[in-house]
Design an enzyme around this catalytic site. Structure first.
Site, mmCIF file in Angstrom:
data_model
loop_
_atom_site.group_PDB
_atom_site.id
_atom_site.type_symbol
_atom_site.label_atom_id
_atom_site.label_comp_id
_atom_site.label_asym_id
_atom_site.label_seq_id
_atom_site.Cartn_x
_atom_site.Cartn_y
_atom_site.Cartn_z
ATOM 1 N N SER A 159 0.851 -1.189 0.000
ATOM 2 C CA SER A 159 0.000 0.000 0.000
ATOM 3 C C SER A 159 0.882 1.232 0.000
ATOM 4 C CB SER A 159 -0.896 0.010 1.239
ATOM 5 O OG SER A 159 -1.546 1.254 1.399
ATOM 6 N N TYR B 40 -1.430 -0.497 10.401
ATOM 7 C CA TYR B 40 -1.585 -0.803 8.977
ATOM 8 C C TYR B 40 -0.356 -0.335 8.206
ATOM 9 C CZ TYR B 40 -3.575 -0.994 4.278
ATOM 10 O OH TYR B 40 -3.791 -1.280 2.957
#
Length: 273
Positions: free
Chosen positions: A114, A127
């Site tokens: 990501s 995350y």
């Protein structure tokens, strides 16, 4: 495309697994697979080997991912570790288990990271950390396995409506509040545990067309010269570029503006104001 696919599903008898079976040919094989569980990874490996001829596995795609939004002191310990387990430990377990097969075929690995793994986003600490670890692991895998003819790619998506943060935020806020230390409750206040997006139309900003990400996976698997990194979607390349290349006095305020996505107003700061 005529390719035999082994799809690992968290619930191999669930709705998602049934949907895959209904839209795909008999070349699809659904496997029970919780990537956090070494025993299930081993069982998936055995199931794959049983259906292969001479261990000929061509590619591995690690796409499992979860995200909870909240200050790193706020998210409960078990949910924090779950993020790390799914997003990083799972791909690690899968890669180490299946690499011997990929060596024999000189195959491919595609890991989905990501842009939040390449630049910090407030209230997404676990995350960001898990996806950063996955990105660097992917880079190292590429360096380690080039001599074996294995090609390794990372996909960096951004701005897609995948449902990764569509969990019940109110329920999770109640859970985290109940498990939080008293000193954290005192500093943050209960209302701050329920994170809200600053954009009223945040869902409208996300693309429902995830085909660019799928096409990146396909290219990583089937191209004769796959790219080391595939940047796909809104802000996928720009935020990491700014974070990596702007001088520090400019970097922090600019990245801060671009990643100022969520409301967070702990009562200890309100008291100061």
């Amino acid at each position: 495309m005529g390719v035999r696919v082994f799809a690992g599903c968290l619930f191999n008898k669930g709705e998602g697994a049934d949907a895959l079976r209904n839209i795909c040919s008999n070349q699809l094989h659904v496997l029970q697979l919780d990537v956090r569980d070494p025993d299930q990874v081993d069982a998936a490996f055995n199931a794959v080997v049983e259906k292969l001829n001479d261990y000929e596995l061509w590619g591995l795609v690690n796409n499992a991912g979860i995200c909870f939004i909240g200050n790193s002191e706020m998210i409960s310990r078990d949910d924090s570790l779950k993020i790390m387990d799914v997003n990083f430990r799972g791909p690690y377990l899968m890669c180490t288990k299946f690499l011997p097969l990929l060596r024999r075929s000189q195959g491919r690995i595609v890991n989905v990271s990501s842009n939040a793994g390449l630049a910090p986003v407030p209230l997404m600490a676990l995350y960001c950390s898990s996806k950063s670890a996955l990105f660097m692991y992917t880079e190292v895998l590429r360096a380690e396995n080039e001599c074996f003819g294995i090609k390794v790619s990372a996909v960096i998506p951004s701005g897609y409506k995948t449902g990764i943060i569509a969990y019940d935020k109110a329920r999770m806020a109640e859970k985290w509040w109940a498990e939080a230390p008293e000193i954290v409750k005192e500093d943050f206040g209960k209302k701050s545990f329920l994170i809200k997006s600053k954009a009223t139309d945040s869902d409208e900003m996300l693309s429902t067309d995830i085909s660019p990400v799928i096409n990146a996976m396909i290219d990583g698997l089937l191209s004769t010269q796959p790219k080391p990194i595939y940047y796909k979607g809104f802000l996928a390349r720009s935020i990491p570029f700014i974070y990596s290349h702007l001088p520090s006095p400019l970097r922090e305020p600019v990245v801060g503006i671009l990643t100022d996505w969520f409301e967070f107003q702990p009562i200890c700061l309100q008291d100061i104001e």
